[in-house]
Structure formats: C-alpha cells, structure tokens
Design a protein around this motif. Structure first.
Motif, PDB file in Angstrom:
ATOM      1  N   LEU A 122      13.457  71.054  24.143  1.00 15.85           N
ATOM      2  CA  LEU A 122      13.247  70.640  25.529  1.00 15.85           C
ATOM      3  C   LEU A 122      13.738  69.205  25.724  1.00 15.85           C
ATOM      4  N   PHE A 123      13.573  68.377  24.685  1.00 13.96           N
ATOM      5  CA  PHE A 123      14.106  67.017  24.747  1.00 13.96           C
ATOM      6  C   PHE A 123      15.629  67.045  24.810  1.00 13.96           C
ATOM      7  N   THR A 124      16.261  67.890  23.989  1.00  9.50           N
ATOM      8  CA  THR A 124      17.727  67.944  24.009  1.00  9.50           C
ATOM      9  C   THR A 124      18.225  68.454  25.358  1.00  9.50           C
ATOM     10  N   TRP A 125      17.490  69.412  25.951  1.00 11.25           N
ATOM     11  CA  TRP A 125      17.862  69.887  27.290  1.00 11.25           C
ATOM     12  C   TRP A 125      17.711  68.759  28.308  1.00 11.25           C
ATOM     13  N   PHE A 126      16.619  67.987  28.204  1.00 10.32           N
ATOM     14  CA  PHE A 126      16.398  66.878  29.130  1.00 10.32           C
ATOM     15  C   PHE A 126      17.558  65.891  29.074  1.00 10.32           C
ATOM     16  N   MET A 127      18.064  65.612  27.880  1.00 10.05           N
ATOM     17  CA  MET A 127      19.174  64.671  27.756  1.00 10.05           C
ATOM     18  C   MET A 127      20.448  65.229  28.389  1.00 10.05           C
ATOM     19  N   THR A 128      20.625  66.555  28.306  1.00  8.30           N
ATOM     20  CA  THR A 128      21.748  67.181  29.006  1.00  8.30           C
ATOM     21  C   THR A 128      21.608  66.956  30.506  1.00  8.30           C
ATOM     22  N   ALA A 129      20.386  67.198  31.012  1.00  3.88           N
ATOM     23  CA  ALA A 129      20.126  67.009  32.438  1.00  3.88           C
ATOM     24  C   ALA A 129      20.305  65.546  32.839  1.00  3.88           C
ATOM     25  N   VAL A 155      16.625  64.114  18.081  1.00  4.89           N
ATOM     26  CA  VAL A 155      17.026  62.879  18.761  1.00  4.89           C
ATOM     27  C   VAL A 155      18.548  62.744  18.755  1.00  4.89           C
ATOM     28  N   GLY A 156      19.154  63.015  17.593  1.00  2.00           N
ATOM     29  CA  GLY A 156      20.610  62.926  17.494  1.00  2.00           C
ATOM     30  C   GLY A 156      21.314  63.922  18.402  1.00  2.00           C
ATOM     31  N   ILE A 157      20.842  65.164  18.394  1.00  6.37           N
ATOM     32  CA  ILE A 157      21.430  66.186  19.266  1.00  6.37           C
ATOM     33  C   ILE A 157      21.233  65.796  20.730  1.00  6.37           C
ATOM     34  N   GLY A 158      20.058  65.238  21.040  1.00  7.01           N
ATOM     35  CA  GLY A 158      19.809  64.796  22.407  1.00  7.01           C
ATOM     36  C   GLY A 158      20.783  63.708  22.837  1.00  7.01           C
ATOM     37  N   LEU A 159      21.046  62.755  21.944  1.00  8.68           N
ATOM     38  CA  LEU A 159      21.984  61.676  22.261  1.00  8.68           C
ATOM     39  C   LEU A 159      23.379  62.222  22.533  1.00  8.68           C
ATOM     40  N   GLN A 160      23.785  63.204  21.754  1.00 15.59           N
ATOM     41  CA  GLN A 160      25.129  63.725  21.969  1.00 15.59           C
ATOM     42  C   GLN A 160      25.191  64.710  23.134  1.00 15.59           C
ATOM     43  N   ASN A 161      24.029  65.207  23.598  1.00 12.69           N
ATOM     44  CA  ASN A 161      24.011  66.077  24.772  1.00 12.69           C
ATOM     45  C   ASN A 161      24.227  65.299  26.064  1.00 12.69           C
ATOM     46  N   PHE A 162      23.925  64.009  26.031  1.00 10.88           N
ATOM     47  CA  PHE A 162      24.072  63.181  27.232  1.00 10.88           C
ATOM     48  C   PHE A 162      25.493  63.249  27.794  1.00 10.88           C
ATOM     49  N   PRO A 163      26.527  62.993  26.989  1.00 10.60           N
ATOM     50  CA  PRO A 163      27.883  63.096  27.550  1.00 10.60           C
ATOM     51  C   PRO A 163      28.282  64.523  27.886  1.00 10.60           C
ATOM     52  N   GLU A 164      27.711  65.517  27.200  1.00 11.02           N
ATOM     53  CA  GLU A 164      28.066  66.899  27.498  1.00 11.02           C
ATOM     54  C   GLU A 164      27.594  67.304  28.898  1.00 11.02           C
ATOM     55  N   GLY A 165      26.396  66.856  29.272  1.00 11.08           N
ATOM     56  CA  GLY A 165      25.920  67.152  30.621  1.00 11.08           C
ATOM     57  C   GLY A 165      26.841  66.551  31.664  1.00 11.08           C
ATOM     58  N   LEU A 166      27.267  65.319  31.421  1.00 14.05           N
ATOM     59  CA  LEU A 166      28.187  64.646  32.333  1.00 14.05           C
ATOM     60  C   LEU A 166      29.552  65.327  32.333  1.00 14.05           C
ATOM     61  N   GLY A 218      24.216  67.993  44.206  1.00 16.25           N
ATOM     62  CA  GLY A 218      23.072  68.763  43.724  1.00 16.25           C
ATOM     63  C   GLY A 218      23.482  69.990  42.949  1.00 16.25           C
ATOM     64  N   LYS A 219      24.505  70.684  43.447  1.00 15.41           N
ATOM     65  CA  LYS A 219      24.969  71.902  42.777  1.00 15.41           C
ATOM     66  C   LYS A 219      25.657  71.564  41.456  1.00 15.41           C
ATOM     67  N   ALA A 220      26.452  70.477  41.451  1.00 16.42           N
ATOM     68  CA  ALA A 220      27.121  70.058  40.216  1.00 16.42           C
ATOM     69  C   ALA A 220      26.088  69.665  39.162  1.00 16.42           C
ATOM     70  N   PHE A 221      25.034  68.964  39.581  1.00 15.30           N
ATOM     71  CA  PHE A 221      23.968  68.596  38.648  1.00 15.30           C
ATOM     72  C   PHE A 221      23.261  69.836  38.112  1.00 15.30           C
ATOM     73  N   PHE A 222      22.948  70.773  38.993  1.00 17.27           N
ATOM     74  CA  PHE A 222      22.204  71.968  38.585  1.00 17.27           C
ATOM     75  C   PHE A 222      22.947  72.719  37.484  1.00 17.27           C
ATOM     76  N   TYR A 223      24.236  72.927  37.688  1.00 17.72           N
ATOM     77  CA  TYR A 223      24.984  73.681  36.687  1.00 17.72           C
ATOM     78  C   TYR A 223      25.276  72.845  35.447  1.00 17.72           C
ATOM     79  N   GLY A 224      25.325  71.521  35.600  1.00 17.50           N
ATOM     80  CA  GLY A 224      25.490  70.664  34.428  1.00 17.50           C
ATOM     81  C   GLY A 224      24.296  70.742  33.505  1.00 17.50           C
TER      82      GLY A 224
END
Length: 270
Positions: free
Chosen positions: A19-26, A163-174, A188-194
């Motif tokens: 859930l933390f790694t998903w949060f970092m994606t978001a 934590v490491g996976i979460g850090l690398q998920n940050f740029p993937e969400g973007l 809003g739609k771009a964020f939702f699907y990201g």
C-alpha cells in the motif's frame, strides 16, 4: 516502526508495504496537478534512479536470501537462484508477447503484444501496470521469507525493500500521468490512471506473501523469480525509456545513485 509492523501477520505486513508502494505511485502521478509538461531530463534521471533501486534490490533483498536458503537443499546452491531468476524473466517475456502494451517514448507502430485497437494511452497504462506486478510480488515474498525465518531475510530488510520500491514508483506514476496529460486528458483523469497502474502491487504482494508461507520449499525459487522479473523490467522498459531523448549521462548517474541508495537501505536495515 519495525516493532509495530512485526506484530502483524506477514500477509498484513505485505499489504501494508505494498500500500505504501502504491501511495508513492499515486504521489508521483499527483505532480500532474502542478504542471502539464515535465522536464524530460528530470524524468530520465528519475527513471534511471528507479532502475538502480531495482537492480540493487534484486540482489540484496531477493537473490542473496535465495542463495542462502539453497544451502539446505539437495540441489546445487546456485540452482534455485538461477532457475527462478530465468523463469521470472521468461514469464514477463511471454506476457510481453501476448498482452498489448506500449513502452514509454515509443510510437504506436512499435506497440508490442497481440494486435489491438486499444488507444495509445491505454497501451501505456497497460505497460506500466504489467511491470508493477513483479515489484509487488517482490515485497510480498520478502515479508513471507522473513516469516519463514530465512537466513538473510527479516522484517527490517522487507521494509527496506518496500521503501526502495516506493521510491522508484514515484517517477513511474509521473511517467504514466504526464503523457496522458500531454495528450489532452484532464488532470484528474490523468492522475487517476497514473495511480491506477500501482494498484496491482498490493494484490501481487498479498499473493506473494501467501504463496511463500504455504510453499516454503519453493521459497528460494520465488525470491529469485521476483528478482528475474524485476531485472527484466529494468532492461526492457526503464533503461530504454531514458534513452529515447538522447540523454545518457543523467540517467546513468541516476542508476548509480539509485543502486547506492537501495544498497545502503538494505544493508542498514538488514
């Protein structure tokens, strides 16, 4: 924090970690609310950082425990790690050939998988979502290995991996939301699907932890499988994406920095 997490079952631990790694994606996807255009050099550097994190995590958090666990098995010590690693890569290779998707920075004519009428945006989302599966699986397997008292595996090292996976998920969400915004999608739609691309990680994490606990003899194979899948993602998706605009030094430095950060996290926590 570690003592707090240790009081839960490994399934809940895996769920909390992913859930933390998903949060970092978001969180990464949410940057689309601040800007329509993202500096490509910055994004390339962040994707390089993500690659370095995944490479380091594949060894210290997955392959090394797999090798340690193999000392008590009837097969050569290298066998489970090598077989699991190759099977992880083979699995994603086969899925790549079947599931329609489009890698970042590529044209529609370069879409992979079975022919489809899906739009470019859908193909981009599919690619990132597909490659988030091994990351969630890796976190789940790490918590399962800690519960199985595998030498070299601990709740602390599993947290470091999350934590490491979460850090690398940050740029993937973007990396998902920014192209959608450039194509004219509402913020809003771009964020939702990201952020949606990261939802598969909690699912894969819980499955990975459950399977690890239920099938302990297969644990070294599972650890190595997750490592192989992650390295496949790095070689197939992340590093090539950083080269599309001709930048090389920035993503290379990102890889080095990401590797060092994940190595420090794993050694310090482990």
């Amino acid at each position: 924090m570690i003592a707090f997490i240790e009081q839960f079952s490994p399934i809940i631990q895996a769920l909390m970690g992913t859930l933390f790694t998903w949060f970092m994606t978001a969180f990464g996807a949410s940057l689309i609310f601040l800007t329509r255009e993202v500096n490509q050099k910055l994004l390339d550097g962040l994707l390089g950082f993500a690659s370095g994190v995944m490479i380091a995590a594949s060894f210290w958090s997955l392959l090394e425990p797999a090798i340690e666990l193999s000392h008590d098995m009837a097969v050569p010590v290298w066998f489970p790690a090598a077989v699991g690693f190759l099977l992880g890569g083979l699995f994603l290779f086969l899925v790549d050939k079947l599931l329609p998707h489009l890698h970042m920075g590529m044209e529609m004519s370069e879409a992979e998988g079975l022919k489809s009428s899906w739009r470019r945006s859908v193909l981009l989302i599919t690619a990132i979502t597909l490659h988030n599966i091994p990351e969630g699986l890796a976190v789940g397997v790490a918590f399962g290995a800690a519960a199985a008292n595998v030498e070299g595996a601990s709740v602390a090292s599993a947290i470091a991996l999350a934590v490491g996976i979460g850090l690398q998920n940050f740029p993937e969400g973007l990396a998902v939301s920014a192209p959608l915004r450039r194509e004219g999608w509402p913020r809003g739609k771009a964020f939702f699907y990201g952020q949606l691309s990261g939802v598969v990680e909690p699912i894969a994490g819980v499955i990975g932890a459950a399977l690890t606990i239920l099938m302990r003899p297969l644990l070294p194979y599972a650890l190595a499988f997750a490592a192989g899948a992650m390295i496949y993602v790095v070689a197939e998706e992340l590093i090539p994406a950083t080269k599309c605009e001709g930048h090389s030094d920035i993503p290379t430095l990102g890889v080095m920095f990401g590797f060092a950060v994940m190595m420090i996290l794993d050694v310090a926590f482990g």
